[in-house]
Scaffold this active site. Structure first.
Site, PDB file in Angstrom:
ATOM      1  N   GLY A   1      79.150  43.997  97.398  1.00 13.20           N
ATOM      2  CA  GLY A   1      78.248  44.523  98.158  1.00 13.20           C
ATOM      3  C   GLY A   1      76.803  44.325  98.378  1.00 13.20           C
ATOM      4  N   CYS A   2      76.456  43.393  97.546  1.00 12.08           N
ATOM      5  CA  CYS A   2      75.017  43.261  97.360  1.00 12.08           C
ATOM      6  C   CYS A   2      74.424  42.328  98.678  1.00 12.08           C
ATOM      7  CB  CYS A   2      74.597  42.130  96.360  1.00 12.08           C
ATOM      8  SG  CYS A   2      73.037  41.423  96.095  1.00 12.08           S
ATOM      9  N   ILE A   3      73.778  42.797  99.452  1.00 14.13           N
ATOM     10  CA  ILE A   3      73.290  42.318 100.794  1.00 14.13           C
ATOM     11  C   ILE A   3      73.019  40.556 100.520  1.00 14.13           C
ATOM     12  CG2 ILE A   3      71.632  42.325 102.554  1.00 14.13           C
ATOM     13  CD1 ILE A   3      71.474  45.276 101.990  1.00 14.13           C
TER      14      ILE A   3
END
Length: 140
Positions: A11-13
């Protein structure tokens, strides 16, 4: 091209952008969850090589931003123990190609290491964009 084992926070951009750059360069990316990996002290330590202990840490981690963890005051042993207990502290991504290891995603360093087709993303892929938005808005 290389097979890159890419240890990320799902989920880390920035991790998503980094994986796209690797794939665009023709690399096969095998994403792994950094937070649930069964790390051993010795295997985690290998990723950091000769880096200073402070450079092992994710400066966006809440424990660091809130002053609970001060990387400059830690020994290697203390740093690894804290990271094993709280993997959010680990500077991301950790990457492995064969027996070669890297921490962080400096585009020039990655290009020199395994090659990047294009480095058109001028965003700083080392700083969490959510942290920047929070800092601009005054929400820490």
């Amino acid at each position: 091209m290389a097979t890159v084992y890419f240890y990320e926070k799902p989920g880390c951009i920035n991790n998503t952008r980094q994986k796209k750059l690797l794939a665009a360069a023709g690399h096969q990316v095998e994403a792994k969850n950094l937070l649930t990996e069964s790390w051993q002290p010795e295997s985690l330590r290998l990723f950091f090589g000769a880096l200073a202990v402070r450079d092992w840490f994710n400066v966006s981690a809440p424990a660091i931003k809130q002053g609970e963890v001060e990387p400059d005051k830690l020994t290697e042993h203390q740093a690894i123990a804290l990271m094993l207990a709280n993997p959010l502290l680990i500077h991301r991504p950790l990457m492995q190609v064969d027996n070669s290891l890297m921490v962080g995603f400096d585009q020039e360093a990655v290009d020199n290491w395994i090659g990047l087709k294009e480095k058109t993303d001028t965003t700083d892929l080392e700083i969490c964009p959510r942290s920047l938005v929070q800092a601009r808005c005054g929400h820490e």
